[in-house]
Design a protein around this motif. Structure first.
Motif, PDB file in Angstrom:
ATOM      1  N   VAL A 129      28.178  -5.183  12.815  1.00 47.75           N
ATOM      2  CA  VAL A 129      29.521  -4.595  12.724  1.00 47.75           C
ATOM      3  C   VAL A 129      29.576  -3.330  13.577  1.00 47.75           C
ATOM      4  O   VAL A 129      28.721  -2.458  13.474  1.00 47.75           O
ATOM      5  CB  VAL A 129      29.888  -4.291  11.252  1.00 47.75           C
ATOM      6  N   LYS A 130      30.607  -3.239  14.423  1.00 50.44           N
ATOM      7  CA  LYS A 130      30.748  -2.065  15.283  1.00 50.44           C
ATOM      8  C   LYS A 130      31.648  -1.007  14.668  1.00 50.44           C
ATOM      9  O   LYS A 130      31.386   0.173  14.790  1.00 50.44           O
ATOM     10  CB  LYS A 130      31.278  -2.483  16.648  1.00 50.44           C
ATOM     11  N   LYS A 173      30.704  -0.341   8.322  1.00 50.39           N
ATOM     12  CA  LYS A 173      29.992  -0.133   9.580  1.00 50.39           C
ATOM     13  C   LYS A 173      28.480  -0.332   9.460  1.00 50.39           C
ATOM     14  O   LYS A 173      27.806  -0.660  10.421  1.00 50.39           O
ATOM     15  CB  LYS A 173      30.281   1.269  10.117  1.00 50.39           C
ATOM     16  N   GLY A 184      34.089  -1.828  11.478  1.00 50.78           N
ATOM     17  CA  GLY A 184      34.154  -2.111  10.042  1.00 50.78           C
ATOM     18  C   GLY A 184      35.274  -1.394   9.306  1.00 50.78           C
ATOM     19  O   GLY A 184      35.186  -1.157   8.108  1.00 50.78           O
ATOM     20  N   SER A 212      34.311   2.105   4.990  1.00 56.35           N
ATOM     21  CA  SER A 212      34.126   1.154   6.091  1.00 56.35           C
ATOM     22  C   SER A 212      32.896   0.300   5.787  1.00 56.35           C
ATOM     23  O   SER A 212      32.119   0.607   4.880  1.00 56.35           O
ATOM     24  CB  SER A 212      33.953   1.872   7.427  1.00 56.35           C
ATOM     25  N   CYS A 268      35.582  -7.064   5.004  1.00 58.60           N
ATOM     26  CA  CYS A 268      35.227  -6.518   6.316  1.00 58.60           C
ATOM     27  C   CYS A 268      36.083  -7.194   7.389  1.00 58.60           C
ATOM     28  O   CYS A 268      36.168  -8.419   7.435  1.00 58.60           O
ATOM     29  CB  CYS A 268      33.739  -6.753   6.593  1.00 58.60           C
ATOM     30  N   PRO A 269      36.699  -6.403   8.269  1.00 62.28           N
ATOM     31  CA  PRO A 269      37.557  -6.992   9.293  1.00 62.28           C
ATOM     32  C   PRO A 269      36.791  -7.746  10.380  1.00 62.28           C
ATOM     33  O   PRO A 269      37.368  -8.563  11.083  1.00 62.28           O
ATOM     34  CB  PRO A 269      38.279  -5.777   9.889  1.00 62.28           C
ATOM     35  N   GLU A 270      35.480  -7.507  10.489  1.00 65.24           N
ATOM     36  CA  GLU A 270      34.709  -8.145  11.552  1.00 65.24           C
ATOM     37  C   GLU A 270      33.891  -9.336  11.071  1.00 65.24           C
ATOM     38  O   GLU A 270      33.711 -10.290  11.809  1.00 65.24           O
ATOM     39  CB  GLU A 270      33.791  -7.112  12.211  1.00 65.24           C
ATOM     40  N   THR A 271      33.392  -9.278   9.843  1.00 58.50           N
ATOM     41  CA  THR A 271      32.512 -10.354   9.362  1.00 58.50           C
ATOM     42  C   THR A 271      33.119 -11.164   8.225  1.00 58.50           C
ATOM     43  O   THR A 271      32.559 -12.192   7.845  1.00 58.50           O
ATOM     44  CB  THR A 271      31.182  -9.778   8.847  1.00 58.50           C
ATOM     45  N   GLU A 272      34.209 -10.679   7.658  1.00 59.42           N
ATOM     46  CA  GLU A 272      34.831 -11.292   6.482  1.00 59.42           C
ATOM     47  C   GLU A 272      33.956 -11.171   5.229  1.00 59.42           C
ATOM     48  O   GLU A 272      34.199 -11.834   4.227  1.00 59.42           O
ATOM     49  CB  GLU A 272      35.206 -12.767   6.726  1.00 59.42           C
TER      50      GLU A 272
END
Length: 125
Positions: free
Chosen positions: A17-18, A12, A20, A10, A101-105
């Protein structure tokens, strides 16, 4: 990088990121290497996997189209199914590519089969 490894990774620890997880895969070079089938290992590792993430990762790299989205009930007794899972977990390897990363790219490179998740100082939360 094997899909077993991907299932555990992950981002994370990145600032902001919460969760990740799961990291998206962009595979540029995938290698198949035969390995001895170990039925007991596969039976014991399956319950530890995030199954949907595993199947999605296999599909992302073009190798998971014959797996169901849900784990079948009697997988322990279905040797062909266990062999398919073994193949994806232990024989398919991403040699070069990226994890995203799914949240920040944020992109993490995969080079020579090794994912590099090292962060810069300013990225650490």
């Amino acid at each position: 990088m094997k899909l077993l490894t991907h299932n555990l990774l992950s981002s994370k620890c990145l600032k902001g990121v919460k969760v990740g997880y799961p990291l998206r895969i962009v595979a540029k070079d995938v290698k198949i290497s035969e390995s001895e089938f170990n039925k007991e290992f596969v039976k014991k590792i399956i319950p530890k996997l995030d199954w949907k993430v595993f199947v999605n990762a296999a599909v992302q790299i073009g190798h998971g189209n014959d797996l169901s989205d849900e784990l079948i009930d009697d997988y322990e007794d279905d040797e062909e199914y266990l062999k398919k899972v073994h193949h994806l977990l232990m024989e398919v390897e991403i040699i070069n590519g990226e994890l995203i990363c799914p949240e920040t790219e944020r992109v993490f490179p995969i080079s020579s089969g090794i994912p590099n998740l090292l962060l810069n100082e300013n990225e650490v939360s």
